[in-house]
Design an enzyme around this catalytic site. Sequence first.
Site, mmCIF file in Angstrom:
data_model
loop_
_atom_site.group_PDB
_atom_site.id
_atom_site.type_symbol
_atom_site.label_atom_id
_atom_site.label_comp_id
_atom_site.label_asym_id
_atom_site.label_seq_id
_atom_site.Cartn_x
_atom_site.Cartn_y
_atom_site.Cartn_z
ATOM 1 C CE LYS A 10 -0.687 -1.558 4.679
ATOM 2 N NZ LYS A 10 -0.865 -3.009 4.550
ATOM 3 C CB SER A 335 -0.595 5.479 13.603
ATOM 4 O OG SER A 335 -1.220 4.522 14.422
ATOM 5 C CE1 TYR A 336 -3.051 1.967 6.101
ATOM 6 C CE2 TYR A 336 -2.762 -0.089 7.272
ATOM 7 C CZ TYR A 336 -3.177 0.613 6.156
ATOM 8 O OH TYR A 336 -3.712 -0.068 5.110
ATOM 9 N N PRO A 337 -4.800 2.715 10.571
ATOM 10 C CG PRO A 337 -6.891 3.291 9.688
ATOM 11 C CD PRO A 337 -5.409 3.482 9.476
#
Length: 854
Positions: A10, A335-337
Amino acid sequence: MKTVLMVAEKPSLAQSIAKILSQGSMSSHKGLNGACSVHEYTGTFAGQPVRFKMTSVCGHVMTLDFLGKYNKWDKVDPAELFSQAPTEKREANPKLNMVKFLQVEGRGCDYIVLWLDCDKEGENICFEVLDAVLPVMNKAHCGEKTVFRARFSSITDTDICNAMARLGEPDHNEALSVDARQELDLRIGCAFTRFQTKYFQGKYGDLDSSLISFGPCQTPTLGFCVERHDKIQSFKPEIYWVLQAKVNTDKDRSLLLDWDRVRVFDREIAQMFLNLTKLEKEAQVEATSKKEKAKQRPLALNTVEMLRVASSSLGMGPQHAMQTAERLYTQGYISYPRTETTHYPENFDLKGSLRQQANHPYWANVVKRLLAEGINRPRKGHDAGDHPPITPMRSATEAELDTSSPRSATTASTCRAPSPSGSGPSSSPAQGGPSSPQCVSPGFTEIMPWQSVPLEESLPTCQRGDTFPVGEVKVLEKQTSPPDYLTEAELITLMEKHGIGTDASIPVHINNICQRNYVTVESGRRLKPTNLGIVLVHGYYKIDAELVLPTIRSAVEKQLNLIAQGKADYRQVLGHTLDVFKRKFHYFVDSIAGMDELMEVSFSPLAATGKPLSRCGKCHRFMKYIQAKPSRLHCSHCDETYTLPQNGTIKLYKELRCPLDDFELVLWSSGSRGKSYPLCPYCYNHPPFRDMKKGMGCNECTHPSCQHSLSLLGIGQCVECESGVLVLDPTSGPKWKVACNKCNVVAHCFENAHRVRVSADTCNMCEAALLDVDFNKAKSPLPGDETQHVGCVFCDPVFQELVELKHAASCHPMHRGGPGRRQGRGRGRARRPPGKPNPRRPKDKMSALAAYFV
DNA sequence: GCAAGGTC
């Protein structure tokens, strides 16, 4: 200089990995699909200076689907989906143009390093990337290795650098196990779904679900909800008895004593104990003890836990919670969940994260104190090697955030703050002994007060031997009560426990069973199965319980793991498992009467549902309109069902009939602001002309002389979409509308005109059909005393005031202005590169029609 | 119109 292409799963990971490897000195640009970025820097690889190009995909590049006619429900027996039906890999998201993007970036590269997530799906994506990129990369010289796999267990400098220093190879077996999973899910899911849907929708009129789906994840998910429902239904309350004694501790204070037997289910025994104690005047303290209650500080937050908390504490469904979390992530608040990890890496900057919160209106004081006094290491959690736990990245106040999600954000920050995990002594909040029922130390509950340990009633100081006068002794009769429906949070826990779905797909499965009308979300986010959901699950139990048991997933996964470990052959496992499910399918089909018996009790046959609406063209009897999803017309005399467009209202259209088949037309409307068109129920299902497809209304019908057809009501090519034609909506007066028969363009025009007709003449300038408009004398907006005008909706200056073409207007030559003026000002229109002419110049009516049917 | 898995 040679080039090394590197690909992550990603965009966010490509960026962080490139940052680490380039030590911050990289140049970045967006890729051609707008979603992925490319980060470039120079360095050394295999002992030579190289240029690195780090980029990413967006999850899977490819998806699996059936070929051609096997996607057509009425062309293929679902049983064929198990073996005969061929499958193909298609681009998962055509809009992203991922294959093209990878090829553009990979062309001329000499090496490739695969940085996909280190799980089986990631391994599978490795090969999807290789399939796209290898053909355009430079060829290796004499057996030199060019394909590498980086294996990392966290996104930290050391881990990433170690991975780079110890590159391996992608694991083909792991990738194959995912190929097998995809094929199994596709074949099994679609076969059962199509069969069930067709079978039950063909029989019942009030199922209220457009799809009776089956899947190895969604069906057990539903199973959990129905299992609880069954427990509630079969619950038989039991009467029990409790001995209750009250002692007086002070002049005007008394204390209720708990019975150490808690309760008995025999009335006579309760009575016996009552008799034993009733005569006692005094109660004596036998022993005292002091117990401290402590609540462990929470683990760092991962996705599944976030979903649980969002559901149970914030009342947000998992899908909504994920969307909100993603927004907070892109806005830089958290932050990235999406992570399974609940362990902070050793070098994680806990204090830095904490400092971000030092001025927060709610917890600034706590944060400052923690920073001054020092923090504890968070509890040791699980490191899944993906992303750090979900952490607040900057302070947010409710006012700052979107008004639609202030609570979520506030709590996102609260729950996820490392401060709770870092604060307080190990036995954070504590409850004192009888004499001091206070909180010894609130610990993390200071900023999560809803988690605090409830204080118990204060007890009098006492010691062994003390006596108190007995106030009252009695026996209470009580009843056991049934469990409540499963909460969403409980369901998430069950799914996680049984390996049903993943952190990313759990919300999707729950959403599915809601959307298919198998369960409804009740207050407290409890999931109550509908009749349909209950009947389905009970039917599976009756026919083949394995279809709904939570083990259906794990059993298959066990097989798949054998492929991944190289212990079993991919073809063999796939073939064997498909065979097992094919047998199950045939048995299910043969035994469907068992489920049908349950359906009959809850649902009504097609012939008994709906209300008479329009006449059948064959028998001229009224057909019934079934409003429940999927809405349709049913002629019980001919035993035929005609599907209708969904998501709108259906009315009879003035008892007008289709000249082709004599069916009475109905009028579909998407609402007063939207569009509407008449349709013939028969033609809609059985297109009358070769150039028509299923699902077309009169506004797309090419009948040359029918007064409702496209041929007679069409005006000209749509100003927005490629293939549509603007068609006069003859029912829309007095607020007349012209709507595209393909896209959502609607033009409002000639308000209060009492008649609008499409003329046979066309415009000299743009060749659109002219409109003939009649106004009442009193209401005519036309110049002078005129009440009638014939002109072009696009070009006629008299009409210009009366036509509200909105965004549609901006790209018509009449409204576009001179050269060099910016084009496409309307909503949603992308600006065209200069010099490139507008490809959607309106054509005259006949060529628009011709183009339409190409 | 189907599944489940990635992710935007």
